[in-house]
Motif scaffolding. Sequence first.
Motif, PDB file in Angstrom:
ATOM      1  N   HIS A 175      29.387  81.289  15.623  1.00 40.67           N
ATOM      2  CA  HIS A 175      30.082  80.183  16.275  1.00 40.67           C
ATOM      3  C   HIS A 175      31.549  80.556  16.440  1.00 40.67           C
ATOM      4  N   VAL A 176      32.180  79.979  17.442  1.00 38.21           N
ATOM      5  CA  VAL A 176      33.614  80.155  17.656  1.00 38.21           C
ATOM      6  C   VAL A 176      34.272  78.794  17.476  1.00 38.21           C
ATOM      7  N   LEU A 177      35.357  78.775  16.710  1.00 41.45           N
ATOM      8  CA  LEU A 177      36.135  77.558  16.524  1.00 41.45           C
ATOM      9  C   LEU A 177      37.070  77.445  17.715  1.00 41.45           C
ATOM     10  N   ASP A 178      36.762  76.521  18.588  1.00 40.69           N
ATOM     11  CA  ASP A 178      37.566  76.333  19.796  1.00 40.69           C
ATOM     12  C   ASP A 178      38.782  75.462  19.563  1.00 40.69           C
ATOM     13  N   ARG A 179      38.623  74.485  18.659  1.00 44.98           N
ATOM     14  CA  ARG A 179      39.708  73.518  18.509  1.00 44.98           C
ATOM     15  C   ARG A 179      39.666  72.903  17.124  1.00 44.98           C
ATOM     16  N   VAL A 180      40.826  72.734  16.542  1.00 47.92           N
ATOM     17  CA  VAL A 180      40.989  71.959  15.311  1.00 47.92           C
ATOM     18  C   VAL A 180      41.969  70.855  15.652  1.00 47.92           C
ATOM     19  N   ALA A 181      41.524  69.623  15.562  1.00 54.84           N
ATOM     20  CA  ALA A 181      42.399  68.489  15.866  1.00 54.84           C
ATOM     21  C   ALA A 181      43.200  68.121  14.625  1.00 54.84           C
ATOM     22  N   ALA A 182      44.279  67.419  14.830  1.00 53.92           N
ATOM     23  CA  ALA A 182      45.138  67.006  13.713  1.00 53.92           C
ATOM     24  C   ALA A 182      44.361  66.168  12.695  1.00 53.92           C
ATOM     25  N   LEU A 200      23.993  83.290  -5.065  1.00 49.38           N
ATOM     26  CA  LEU A 200      24.025  82.926  -6.491  1.00 49.38           C
ATOM     27  C   LEU A 200      24.468  81.480  -6.719  1.00 49.38           C
ATOM     28  N   MET A 201      24.854  80.784  -5.657  1.00 47.43           N
ATOM     29  CA  MET A 201      25.322  79.399  -5.789  1.00 47.43           C
ATOM     30  C   MET A 201      24.148  78.485  -6.136  1.00 47.43           C
ATOM     31  N   PRO A 202      24.421  77.362  -6.817  1.00 48.87           N
ATOM     32  CA  PRO A 202      23.343  76.465  -7.227  1.00 48.87           C
ATOM     33  C   PRO A 202      22.687  75.702  -6.073  1.00 48.87           C
ATOM     34  N   GLN A 203      23.375  75.546  -4.952  1.00 47.09           N
ATOM     35  CA  GLN A 203      22.842  74.804  -3.813  1.00 47.09           C
ATOM     36  C   GLN A 203      22.356  75.774  -2.746  1.00 47.09           C
ATOM     37  N   SER A 204      21.334  75.376  -1.997  1.00 43.15           N
ATOM     38  CA  SER A 204      20.871  76.177  -0.861  1.00 43.15           C
ATOM     39  C   SER A 204      21.748  75.892   0.349  1.00 43.15           C
ATOM     40  N   TYR A 205      21.976  76.926   1.134  1.00 45.12           N
ATOM     41  CA  TYR A 205      22.774  76.802   2.353  1.00 45.12           C
ATOM     42  C   TYR A 205      22.111  77.572   3.485  1.00 45.12           C
ATOM     43  N   GLN A 206      22.470  77.179   4.700  1.00 47.17           N
ATOM     44  CA  GLN A 206      22.090  77.937   5.881  1.00 47.17           C
ATOM     45  C   GLN A 206      23.312  78.778   6.268  1.00 47.17           C
ATOM     46  N   PRO A 207      23.226  80.111   6.165  1.00 44.49           N
ATOM     47  CA  PRO A 207      24.395  80.935   6.475  1.00 44.49           C
ATOM     48  C   PRO A 207      24.604  81.099   7.978  1.00 44.49           C
ATOM     49  N   ARG A 208      25.866  81.092   8.350  1.00 42.51           N
ATOM     50  CA  ARG A 208      26.298  81.284   9.736  1.00 42.51           C
ATOM     51  C   ARG A 208      27.615  82.037   9.702  1.00 42.51           C
ATOM     52  N   LEU A 209      28.097  82.434  10.839  1.00 36.72           N
ATOM     53  CA  LEU A 209      29.433  83.023  10.936  1.00 36.72           C
ATOM     54  C   LEU A 209      30.279  82.113  11.814  1.00 36.72           C
ATOM     55  N   LEU A 210      31.532  81.943  11.429  1.00 35.33           N
ATOM     56  CA  LEU A 210      32.475  81.155  12.214  1.00 35.33           C
ATOM     57  C   LEU A 210      33.695  82.013  12.487  1.00 35.33           C
ATOM     58  N   SER A 211      33.943  82.246  13.759  1.00 33.69           N
ATOM     59  CA  SER A 211      35.082  83.043  14.192  1.00 33.69           C
ATOM     60  C   SER A 211      36.229  82.117  14.594  1.00 33.69           C
ATOM     61  N   VAL A 212      37.435  82.479  14.157  1.00 40.52           N
ATOM     62  CA  VAL A 212      38.647  81.738  14.542  1.00 40.52           C
ATOM     63  C   VAL A 212      39.526  82.751  15.284  1.00 40.52           C
ATOM     64  N   PRO A 213      39.267  82.938  16.580  1.00 41.66           N
ATOM     65  CA  PRO A 213      39.952  83.998  17.332  1.00 41.66           C
ATOM     66  C   PRO A 213      41.473  83.900  17.296  1.00 41.66           C
ATOM     67  N   GLU A 214      41.978  82.681  17.297  1.00 48.08           N
ATOM     68  CA  GLU A 214      43.433  82.496  17.320  1.00 48.08           C
ATOM     69  C   GLU A 214      44.110  83.058  16.072  1.00 48.08           C
ATOM     70  N   LEU A 215      43.365  83.156  14.976  1.00 48.11           N
ATOM     71  CA  LEU A 215      43.918  83.693  13.726  1.00 48.11           C
ATOM     72  C   LEU A 215      43.323  85.058  13.376  1.00 48.11           C
ATOM     73  N   TYR A 216      42.531  85.632  14.274  1.00 48.41           N
ATOM     74  CA  TYR A 216      41.844  86.902  13.993  1.00 48.41           C
ATOM     75  C   TYR A 216      41.107  86.795  12.665  1.00 48.41           C
ATOM     76  N   MET A 217      40.310  85.726  12.551  1.00 46.41           N
ATOM     77  CA  MET A 217      39.670  85.404  11.282  1.00 46.41           C
ATOM     78  C   MET A 217      38.170  85.204  11.485  1.00 46.41           C
ATOM     79  N   LEU A 218      37.390  85.706  10.535  1.00 44.57           N
ATOM     80  CA  LEU A 218      35.951  85.490  10.525  1.00 44.57           C
ATOM     81  C   LEU A 218      35.576  84.951   9.158  1.00 44.57           C
ATOM     82  N   THR A 219      34.721  83.925   9.143  1.00 47.27           N
ATOM     83  CA  THR A 219      34.278  83.344   7.875  1.00 47.27           C
ATOM     84  C   THR A 219      32.759  83.303   7.831  1.00 47.27           C
ATOM     85  N   LEU A 220      32.234  83.381   6.615  1.00 49.83           N
ATOM     86  CA  LEU A 220      30.841  83.048   6.393  1.00 49.83           C
ATOM     87  C   LEU A 220      30.825  81.537   6.246  1.00 49.83           C
ATOM     88  N   TRP A 221      30.047  80.875   7.079  1.00 47.21           N
ATOM     89  CA  TRP A 221      29.963  79.424   7.085  1.00 47.21           C
ATOM     90  C   TRP A 221      28.657  79.053   6.403  1.00 47.21           C
TER      91      TRP A 221
END
Length: 193
Positions: A50-57, A114-135
Amino acid sequence: MPLRVPQAPAPALRSVLTALSSPTAVREARTPALLGAQGPATPELPLPVHVLDRVAAQGVTATRLTGWRFHIRCGDRAVAAAETMLTADGWAFSHFFEGPYVTSTERALRQADLMPQSYQPRLLSVPELYMLTLWLHGDCAADAAAGPAATDLLVPLAPAPPGIAAHVPHRVAELLPVLTHRMTPTRLLGSPA
């Protein structure tokens, strides 16, 4: 708890398998690890990108699903990644690559497993900050295109932007204000650049 990796669209996987079997696609990729790989190369661990297009205030985000990323495994390790993109005709192979995000993603996935909760892994890109996160999406049954929830976790991958620690999980509601502060005001307001 184990991660619940979503199933990639069949055309996305087929496009990666076709590219892996094409000597031209592998040669043009210019990924030394993939070119020098011994044995079969196998796509695995499909993650929606996914790409983060916008973060509102107010903290409201707009993301969009732009592709699927597969780690390419040779033997016991990932040597590269393949990315697909959505085109007018459906999912198509985009490119192969290697580098720090491949190993950083694997590390973050091992930590998340290893976390106690199950998650669905995704990737989130924040192009404006040259940042990639595991979501880490809390709803394991959600459609891969669904947006982030305030309680989802974001794990910045290395290399992370200055002042943001890599491999430290943050709730979406906690990390968004930090991203909001760093992104340009015109982008935050949604006004034209």
